[in-house]
Write a protein that holds these residues in place. Structure first.
Motif, short mmCIF file in Angstrom:
data_model
loop_
_atom_site.label_atom_id
_atom_site.label_comp_id
_atom_site.label_asym_id
_atom_site.label_seq_id
_atom_site.Cartn_x
_atom_site.Cartn_y
_atom_site.Cartn_z
N GLY A 151 0.81 -1.23 0.00
CA GLY A 151 0.00 0.00 0.00
C GLY A 151 0.83 1.27 0.00
N ARG A 152 2.04 1.21 -0.58
CA ARG A 152 2.88 2.42 -0.64
C ARG A 152 2.32 3.37 -1.70
NH1 ARG A 152 8.46 1.18 1.05
NH2 ARG A 152 8.71 3.42 1.05
N CYS A 153 2.60 4.65 -1.52
CA CYS A 153 1.97 5.68 -2.36
C CYS A 153 2.95 6.28 -3.36
CB CYS A 153 1.44 6.81 -1.50
SG CYS A 153 0.34 6.25 -0.21
N LEU A 154 2.48 6.52 -4.57
CA LEU A 154 3.28 7.22 -5.58
C LEU A 154 2.97 8.71 -5.46
CD1 LEU A 154 2.65 4.97 -8.73
CD2 LEU A 154 4.28 4.63 -6.88
N SER A 155 4.01 9.52 -5.42
CA SER A 155 3.79 10.96 -5.25
C SER A 155 3.27 11.58 -6.55
CB SER A 155 5.11 11.64 -4.87
OG SER A 155 6.00 11.58 -5.97
N ALA A 156 2.71 12.77 -6.42
CA ALA A 156 2.24 13.51 -7.61
C ALA A 156 3.43 13.82 -8.52
CB ALA A 156 1.55 14.79 -7.17
N GLU A 157 4.57 14.14 -7.92
CA GLU A 157 5.75 14.51 -8.71
C GLU A 157 6.23 13.32 -9.54
OE1 GLU A 157 5.42 15.05 -5.40
OE2 GLU A 157 4.88 17.17 -5.66
#
Ligand SMILES: Cc1ncc(COP(=O)(O)O)c(C=O)c1O
Length: 357
Positions: A151-157
């Protein structure tokens, strides 16, 4: 007999709330396949607004949503899609993009945080004008949050960078956003910003948000018009679907605000597990609602035996591989359920001779 039930198998196991059931009972409906169901239209326009896209479409499942998106972007058989080697589309969707769509998957290694290195993505892009043996790459897929990495998140950047790369090479970008609301809450970034670079994005309503069924696809009006036709082709056109959409609308209104608390409970669970001798999890990697933990090699209990022991105490979960177990938090898991789970695991391990304190 144990009457308590703590279901940590997935965030898909939630039961519809009273408000959802009431909304279903009173939903205004019509035949959506013939063109218009008011409750579906309302949900779709609200979700398009929230996700910052021109239009949206309600489909039965996350798997069908991804399939529709990949096939809509890759209408020529033999197209190639670049995706993570541990992406849900590649591992857990029956190879549908190949068997149904004739789309060839080209995998790039998923890092521990769910990203793929941008230079590796670029290296994987192929064009038959360069070598007649190559398929044509048409699409890149990301997954946010990334289930297999816990469940790790990808940043907008990061997503923007992949979007720029896609544009540079004339490719489309799709985001499997089954848990995009979890990522949005964890990062403190609105969903529309997180998916700005994407040509299409999905959002599951029946995972952390707790609706009984359904996934939203969002994209341009032209994309959604094509997706609507493909949904019918795949047998996903549903008549009085407003019954489901009304419940899903309540899920969005009621439960996005609860995700932060789900993430907090997942963190407490991860920290508690890591404090149990014989188990290992890095709580700093728990960013949303999924917790994977390892049973160390010197502990003489397998994941199957531990799961069986927990089931006897009403706790249900799934193995993620040898000596690895997955717990998923959702809004119907309380803090007391988390503490109960920790104490049952501690008891199970205490009963083993080799690690008793
Ligand atoms: C990241 C991700 N994408 C897609 C799906 C597929 O969703 P569904 O089970 O609704 O087909 C899942 C299901 O767990 C998922 O975790």
């Amino acid at each position: 007999m144990v009457t308590r039930r703590v279901d940590l198998r997935s965030d898909t196991v939630t039961k519809p709330t009273e408000a959802m059931r009431a909304a279903m009972a009173h939903a205004e409906v019509d035949d959506d396949v013939l063109g218009y169901d008011p409750s579906a239209a309302h949900l779709e326009s609200e979700m398009a607004r929230i996700m910052g896209k021109e239009a949206a479409l309600f489909v039965p499942s996350g798997t069908m949503a991804n399939l529709i998106c990949v096939l809509t972007h890759c209408q020529i058989r033999g197209s190639e899609v670049i995706l993570g080697d541990y992406s849900h589309i590649h591992i857990y969707e029956n190879g549908g993009i190949s068997t149904i769509g004739g789309v060839h998957p080209r995998t790039v290694k998923n890092n521990d945080d769910g990203t793929m290195d941008i230079d590796l993505i670029e290296e994987a892009i192929r064009d038959p004008n360069f070598d007649i043996c190559f398929p044509t790459t048409r699409l890149i897929c990301l997954e946010n949050s990334h289930a297999h990495s816990g469940g790790r998140c990808l940043s907008a950047e990061y997503t923007d960078q992949v979007g720029e790369l896609a544009k540079k090479h004339g490719l489309k970008l799709h985001i499997d956003g089954a848990r995009i609301f979890n990522a949005s809450v964890a990062l403190g970034v609105p969903v529309h910003r997180l998916v700005k670079a994407a040509d299409s994005v999905t959002a599951c309503l029946s995972k952390g948000l707790g609706a009984p069924a359904g996934t939203i696809i969002a994209g341009s009006k032209t994309f959604i018009a094509k997706a609507r036709i493909l949904r019918k082709t795949l047998g996903g056109g549903m008549r009085q679907v407003g019954v489901l959409c009304a419940a899903a609308m309540v899920a969005v209104e009621e439960n996005v605000g609860k995700l932060e608390s789900d993430h907090r409970k997942a963190k407490i669970l991860a920290e508690g597990l890591n404090n149990i001798k014989g188990l290992k999890v890095d709580p700093t990697t728990v960013e949303t609602n999924i917790v994977y933990f390892d049973i160390l090699k010197d502990v003489c209990i397998t994941e199957v035996e531990l799961l069986k022991n927990l089931e006897e105490h009403g706790i249900h979960a799934m193995a993620e591989g040898p000596r690895k177990i997955r717990f998923v938090i959702h809004h119907q898991i309380s803090e007391s359920d988390v503490q109960y789970t920790l104490s049952c695991i501690q008891k199970a391990l205490n009963s083993l001779k080799n690690i008793a304190n």
